[in-house]
Scaffold this motif. Sequence first.
Motif, mmCIF file in Angstrom:
data_model
loop_
_atom_site.group_PDB
_atom_site.id
_atom_site.type_symbol
_atom_site.label_atom_id
_atom_site.label_comp_id
_atom_site.label_asym_id
_atom_site.label_seq_id
_atom_site.Cartn_x
_atom_site.Cartn_y
_atom_site.Cartn_z
ATOM 1 N N PHE A 181 1.676 -8.708 -0.812
ATOM 2 C CA PHE A 181 1.502 -7.703 0.249
ATOM 3 C C PHE A 181 2.703 -6.764 0.283
ATOM 4 C CE2 PHE A 181 3.710 -11.206 2.468
ATOM 5 C CZ PHE A 181 4.791 -10.533 3.037
ATOM 6 N N VAL A 182 2.465 -5.608 0.898
ATOM 7 C CA VAL A 182 3.524 -4.700 1.331
ATOM 8 C C VAL A 182 3.139 -4.305 2.751
ATOM 9 C CG1 VAL A 182 4.789 -2.569 0.909
ATOM 10 C CG2 VAL A 182 3.786 -3.798 -1.014
ATOM 11 N N LYS A 183 4.044 -4.474 3.689
ATOM 12 C CA LYS A 183 3.706 -4.184 5.083
ATOM 13 C C LYS A 183 4.857 -3.478 5.785
ATOM 14 C CE LYS A 183 5.219 -8.734 6.780
ATOM 15 N NZ LYS A 183 4.789 -10.001 7.436
ATOM 16 N N PHE B 15 8.007 -6.565 1.339
ATOM 17 C CA PHE B 15 7.091 -6.790 0.230
ATOM 18 C C PHE B 15 7.189 -8.236 -0.247
ATOM 19 C CE2 PHE B 15 11.002 -5.173 -1.721
ATOM 20 C CZ PHE B 15 11.206 -6.036 -2.791
ATOM 21 N N ALA C 222 -0.414 -1.412 -8.004
ATOM 22 C CA ALA C 222 -1.004 -1.240 -6.674
ATOM 23 C C ALA C 222 0.036 -1.398 -5.579
ATOM 24 C CB ALA C 222 -2.145 -2.232 -6.477
ATOM 25 N N GLN C 223 0.945 -2.355 -5.761
ATOM 26 C CA GLN C 223 1.971 -2.555 -4.740
ATOM 27 C C GLN C 223 3.020 -1.446 -4.763
ATOM 28 O OE1 GLN C 223 2.602 -7.123 -5.164
ATOM 29 N NE2 GLN C 223 3.371 -6.546 -3.140
ATOM 30 N N GLN D 183 2.358 1.630 -5.456
ATOM 31 C CA GLN D 183 1.698 2.729 -4.764
ATOM 32 C C GLN D 183 1.715 2.531 -3.255
ATOM 33 O OE1 GLN D 183 -2.220 2.936 -6.514
ATOM 34 N NE2 GLN D 183 -1.431 3.365 -8.557
ATOM 35 N N GLU D 184 1.485 1.295 -2.822
ATOM 36 C CA GLU D 184 1.486 1.001 -1.395
ATOM 37 C C GLU D 184 2.881 1.176 -0.808
ATOM 38 O OE1 GLU D 184 -0.236 -0.085 2.291
ATOM 39 O OE2 GLU D 184 -1.030 0.681 0.393
ATOM 40 N N LYS E 99 3.504 4.840 -0.173
ATOM 41 C CA LYS E 99 2.763 5.293 1.002
ATOM 42 C C LYS E 99 3.456 4.873 2.301
ATOM 43 C CE LYS E 99 -1.718 4.808 3.338
ATOM 44 N NZ LYS E 99 -1.116 4.301 4.602
ATOM 45 N N LEU E 100 3.917 3.636 2.346
ATOM 46 C CA LEU E 100 4.530 3.149 3.580
ATOM 47 C C LEU E 100 5.910 3.755 3.812
ATOM 48 C CD1 LEU E 100 3.433 -0.605 3.682
ATOM 49 C CD2 LEU E 100 2.364 1.417 4.703
ATOM 50 N N ASP F 226 5.002 6.941 5.364
ATOM 51 C CA ASP F 226 4.522 6.724 6.732
ATOM 52 C C ASP F 226 5.680 6.533 7.698
ATOM 53 O OD1 ASP F 226 1.925 6.935 5.893
ATOM 54 O OD2 ASP F 226 1.471 4.793 5.994
#
Length: 249
Positions: free
Chosen positions: A4-6, A18, A29-30, A32-33, A36-37, A40
């Motif tokens: 996960f990445v949160k 992460f 995928a991580q 990229q996430e 994005k975060l 954000d």
Amino acid sequence: MTAFVKQEVKNNIGYLTFFHPAGNSFPSAQLQELVKLIQDLDANENAAIIVLQSEGTTFCAGASFDELLQIDNLSDGKQFFSGFANVINAMRNCSKLIVGKVQGKAVGGGVGIIAACDYAIATTKADVKLSEFTIGIGPFVIEPAVSRKIGHTAMGELTLAGNEWKSATWAFEKGLFAKLVQPEDLESELVKFTTQLASYNPDALAEMKKVLWQNTAHWTTLLYERAEISGKLVLSAFTKKALGKNKNL
């Protein structure tokens, strides 16, 4: 646990966390996430600064070996290594200061992510290694970020001795880490430092961020040129064979 990445915001501080079961390595995928975060939290008015951290005992094992093994053309190779370029550029372009919390070892791209932090607090267990040569590639994408922190001489030492761990003390003395603490003191030191930092004038923090990253605008193209170099090298027979023998960067 699944990867996960949160993100979350607490007490005026944004936290990016992460995790990946394979030593906190990063598949595309991580990466990229994470980009994005970062963006954000950059836009979140409730976060004055950002803390970047991982779960587990290892900070980051770099690139995902499983994904590297699947690359069979230059386009995919460049795209994969551009993932790290995207993260470093997102951290560089973020208007907020990023503090790295480094609890354990870092390899390859993980060292690059630490170098892209504006300030890193690490424990005495946070040894580092750039092992890319041992699998037939090189730390080309992350080199500008790492050299910016520790200088070309230390970068060369770390790269050419790709089979050797450098101690957390070495990394601290070279400038990769701003503060080195005992493992049991990491959380308290992080809280103390970030609470103070987040209390400062946000406009002053944003201006300081610009100063810290001056003369890096060319990274917008440079890091992707470097990604193409790595993308070519990962296709070589040498690298495919070496990747097959190793499961962790």
